[in-house]
Design a protein around this motif. Structure first.
Motif, mmCIF file in Angstrom:
data_model
loop_
_atom_site.group_PDB
_atom_site.id
_atom_site.type_symbol
_atom_site.label_atom_id
_atom_site.label_comp_id
_atom_site.label_asym_id
_atom_site.label_seq_id
_atom_site.Cartn_x
_atom_site.Cartn_y
_atom_site.Cartn_z
ATOM 1 N N LEU A 49 53.096 36.847 -31.044
ATOM 2 C CA LEU A 49 53.094 35.674 -30.172
ATOM 3 C C LEU A 49 54.498 35.251 -29.784
ATOM 4 C CD1 LEU A 49 50.248 33.456 -31.696
ATOM 5 C CD2 LEU A 49 50.164 34.913 -29.666
ATOM 6 N N VAL A 50 55.446 35.399 -30.700
ATOM 7 C CA VAL A 50 56.837 35.082 -30.378
ATOM 8 C C VAL A 50 57.321 35.943 -29.219
ATOM 9 C CG1 VAL A 50 59.205 35.404 -31.217
ATOM 10 C CG2 VAL A 50 57.567 34.095 -32.578
ATOM 11 N N ARG A 51 57.100 37.235 -29.295
ATOM 12 C CA ARG A 51 57.535 38.115 -28.199
ATOM 13 C C ARG A 51 56.776 37.827 -26.912
ATOM 14 N NH1 ARG A 51 60.594 42.858 -29.325
ATOM 15 N NH2 ARG A 51 59.378 44.062 -27.825
ATOM 16 N N ALA A 52 55.511 37.455 -27.036
ATOM 17 C CA ALA A 52 54.726 37.138 -25.839
ATOM 18 C C ALA A 52 55.298 35.920 -25.120
ATOM 19 C CB ALA A 52 53.269 36.899 -26.222
ATOM 20 N N VAL A 53 55.619 34.875 -25.876
ATOM 21 C CA VAL A 53 56.171 33.667 -25.260
ATOM 22 C C VAL A 53 57.545 33.953 -24.650
ATOM 23 C CG1 VAL A 53 57.029 31.333 -25.712
ATOM 24 C CG2 VAL A 53 54.866 32.080 -26.718
ATOM 25 N N LEU A 54 58.394 34.664 -25.384
ATOM 26 C CA LEU A 54 59.749 34.923 -24.910
ATOM 27 C C LEU A 54 59.771 35.797 -23.654
ATOM 28 C CD1 LEU A 54 61.674 35.499 -28.268
ATOM 29 C CD2 LEU A 54 61.712 33.470 -26.805
ATOM 30 N N ALA A 55 58.728 36.585 -23.451
ATOM 31 C CA ALA A 55 58.676 37.474 -22.290
ATOM 32 C C ALA A 55 57.944 36.866 -21.104
ATOM 33 C CB ALA A 55 58.003 38.790 -22.688
ATOM 34 N N ASP A 56 57.416 35.661 -21.261
ATOM 35 C CA ASP A 56 56.554 35.042 -20.252
ATOM 36 C C ASP A 56 57.352 34.040 -19.419
ATOM 37 O OD1 ASP A 56 54.553 33.695 -18.810
ATOM 38 O OD2 ASP A 56 53.106 33.853 -20.458
ATOM 39 N N VAL A 61 63.282 27.929 -20.231
ATOM 40 C CA VAL A 61 64.356 27.688 -21.188
ATOM 41 C C VAL A 61 65.191 26.469 -20.783
ATOM 42 C CG1 VAL A 61 66.152 29.098 -20.097
ATOM 43 C CG2 VAL A 61 66.040 28.946 -22.599
ATOM 44 N N ARG A 62 64.845 25.816 -19.681
ATOM 45 C CA ARG A 62 65.654 24.728 -19.134
ATOM 46 C C ARG A 62 65.900 23.635 -20.169
ATOM 47 N NH1 ARG A 62 62.352 23.381 -13.913
ATOM 48 N NH2 ARG A 62 63.431 21.383 -14.168
ATOM 49 N N ALA A 63 67.161 23.328 -20.355
ATOM 50 C CA ALA A 63 67.574 22.405 -21.414
ATOM 51 C C ALA A 63 67.001 21.005 -21.224
ATOM 52 C CB ALA A 63 69.105 22.354 -21.476
ATOM 53 N N GLU A 64 66.860 20.570 -19.974
ATOM 54 C CA GLU A 64 66.429 19.188 -19.746
ATOM 55 C C GLU A 64 64.929 18.992 -19.957
ATOM 56 O OE1 GLU A 64 66.184 21.074 -15.560
ATOM 57 O OE2 GLU A 64 67.237 21.356 -17.463
ATOM 58 N N ILE A 281 63.617 27.627 -28.234
ATOM 59 C CA ILE A 281 62.684 26.664 -27.637
ATOM 60 C C ILE A 281 62.341 27.075 -26.204
ATOM 61 C CG2 ILE A 281 62.334 24.234 -27.027
ATOM 62 C CD1 ILE A 281 64.571 23.581 -29.039
ATOM 63 N N ARG A 282 61.086 26.907 -25.854
ATOM 64 C CA ARG A 282 60.624 27.073 -24.484
ATOM 65 C C ARG A 282 59.698 25.905 -24.131
ATOM 66 N NH1 ARG A 282 64.030 30.302 -25.077
ATOM 67 N NH2 ARG A 282 64.065 32.515 -24.492
ATOM 68 N N THR A 283 59.532 25.633 -22.836
ATOM 69 C CA THR A 283 58.631 24.582 -22.369
ATOM 70 C C THR A 283 57.710 25.161 -21.306
ATOM 71 O OG1 THR A 283 60.294 22.871 -22.804
ATOM 72 C CG2 THR A 283 58.487 22.292 -21.322
ATOM 73 N N ALA A 284 56.425 24.892 -21.417
ATOM 74 C CA ALA A 284 55.448 25.427 -20.471
ATOM 75 C C ALA A 284 55.628 24.775 -19.107
ATOM 76 C CB ALA A 284 54.036 25.192 -20.987
ATOM 77 N N LEU A 285 55.720 25.607 -18.069
ATOM 78 C CA LEU A 285 55.838 25.110 -16.702
ATOM 79 C C LEU A 285 54.473 24.864 -16.075
ATOM 80 C CD1 LEU A 285 58.694 27.461 -15.428
ATOM 81 C CD2 LEU A 285 58.880 25.042 -16.039
ATOM 82 N N ALA A 297 51.126 22.175 -19.420
ATOM 83 C CA ALA A 297 52.405 22.068 -18.725
ATOM 84 C C ALA A 297 53.201 20.897 -19.291
ATOM 85 C CB ALA A 297 52.170 21.864 -17.231
ATOM 86 N N GLY A 298 54.468 21.132 -19.570
ATOM 87 C CA GLY A 298 55.334 20.096 -20.108
ATOM 88 C C GLY A 298 55.429 20.090 -21.613
ATOM 89 N N GLU A 299 54.561 20.847 -22.294
ATOM 90 C CA GLU A 299 54.618 20.888 -23.750
ATOM 91 C C GLU A 299 55.668 21.894 -24.214
ATOM 92 O OE1 GLU A 299 50.226 19.451 -25.243
ATOM 93 O OE2 GLU A 299 50.548 21.613 -24.974
ATOM 94 N N THR A 300 56.447 21.490 -25.194
ATOM 95 C CA THR A 300 57.505 22.337 -25.744
ATOM 96 C C THR A 300 56.942 23.238 -26.833
ATOM 97 O OG1 THR A 300 59.349 20.880 -25.200
ATOM 98 C CG2 THR A 300 59.640 22.301 -27.108
#
Length: 393
Positions: A49-56, A61-64, A281-285, A297-300
């Motif tokens: 799942l980690v690789r799946a999220v990082l590749a999606d 990755v937007r800091a704000e 950290i990633r955030t769902a667009l 969308a918007g969840e970190t």
């Protein structure tokens, strides 16, 4: 029910991931996570799942947009300034990444191995002349990466004292805002002066090369700022933690000493085993369905690097340090388009310094009990504050 991010490590086991991560990975590899600011997001702990999220690309990755999963971590609710590409998505990230990727190719970084060797040998010789316990962090693991990144960027190494401590302050947890601002300002001002000098009198280094592109001074300063901070602290801590791991696993230390030719495999295993980056950290667009759940969308989403690198579904007997194992797929440098830009330089430094140290000092050992080694639990990047070692009688 949402849990908080596990951060406490089992007493006497400083190289193992925080307790609780393995249980989460086994029972619910995608679980709800309560963030200190009240945000309700997610924690990912399995390798797949980690690789799946990082590749999606649906995860930003937007800091704000992000929420930090631990208290006291430096953060901002503002978009990163031009050049701070680590907190950007495409197309901005792609533009900066493309400009820099050619400077960090495997071939180019391997060409630097001779220089890394000379720097390492000089520090080992100076260390050998000392009597009594030596702090390996100040003697070797900090200065070697610092000197290499300084030479790569064209920073006079003798000027490092002006920014080195300030750069380290930027990774402190719970640092007062005024101290963080002062540290940021000091490093930023130093790089600003450096860029101005490269514009006027370019030399044979990465920053001078970049002055020949269409990058603005602001972009150059922020790129230099990012590379300088990342290039010093991450590799320095991985090198120190790698030595620590070898010293508490004498069979693996002996294997590397007997056969320095396994250094490349040893480095990959140490990267997997002793992950210095506790999370990314990633955030769902947009709404994303993952592992039977819907991440809105918007969840970190917090991604546990140590948990993924110790996942028994991907690595056999993952809690055992085995320098000869296959480590294919480890995520110590991340995964996807945001993989660590300087990973090949880090590999070269580690592959040179580790075997050089253990062969030059065949009876190297800790000068203090394991439990007395000062760990960087107060920093965003894990490692040791000091590593007292001794050799000889």
């Amino acid at each position: 029910m949402s849990a908080t991010l596990p951060t406490e490590r089992r007493a006497g086991h400083p190289l193992d991931p925080p307790t609780g991560l393995a249980e989460l990975r086994e029972q619910r590899p995608l679980s709800r996570l309560a963030y200190p600011d009240g945000h309700e997001g997610w924690l990912v702990t399995s390798h797949a799942l980690v690789r799946a999220v990082l590749a999606d690309s649906r995860f930003s990755v937007r800091a704000e947009l992000r929420h930090m999963p631990i208290s006291g971590a430096p953060d901002s609710d503002q978009p990163p300034p031009p050049g701070m590409f680590g907190g950007m998505d495409a197309p901005d990230h792609t533009r900066y990444r493309n400009l820099l990727t050619g400077k960090f190719t495997v071939r180019r970084m391997r060409q630097l191995s001779e220089r890394v060797t000379r720097i390492t040998e000089a520090h080992l010789a100076a260390m050998e002349r000392q009597i009594g316990p030596v702090d390996l962090v100040t003697a070797l693991t900090q200065p070697v990466p610092a000197q290499m990144i300084c030479e790569l960027l064209g920073v006079p190494y003798q000027d490092r004292a002006r920014f080195q401590q300030h750069a380290l302050d930027l990774f402190r947890l719970n640092a007062p805002p005024e101290e963080l601002a002062a540290a940021y300002g000091a490093v930023h001002a130093f790089v600003q002066e450096l860029v101005a000098a490269k514009r006027t009198t370019p030399t044979d280094d990465l920053l001078s090369d970049l002055t020949e592109t269409d990058l603005t001074d602001e972009e150059l300063v922020n790129i230099g700022f990012s590379l300088l901070g990342a290039g010093m602290d991450t590799t320095a801590n991985m090198l120190a933690l790698g030595v620590f791991a070898l010293l508490v696993h004498p069979d693996q230390l002996a294997a590397l000493r007997a056969n320095p030719g396994i250094a490349d495999r040893a480095v990959e295993e140490l990267l997997r085993y002793a992950s210095i980056i506790p999370f990314t950290i990633r955030t769902a667009l947009t709404d994303v369905e993952l592992n039977g759940e819907v991440i809105k969308a918007g969840e970190t989403v917090t991604i546990s690097v140590p948990a993924a690198n110790r996942d028994p579904a991907h690595f056999a007997d993952p809690d055992t340090l085995d320098l000869l194992r296959s480590t294919s797929g480890h995520v110590a440098f991340g995964h996807g388009v945001h993989q660590c830009l300087g990973q090949q330089l880090a590999r070269v430094e580690l592959q040179v310094a580790l075997p050089a140290l253990v062969t030059r000092f065949p009876d190297l050992r800790l000068a203090v009990p394991v439990q007395d080694v000062a760990l960087r639990t107060d920093m965003l990047i894990y490692g040791v504050h000091a590593l007292p070692v001794v050799w000889g009688v």
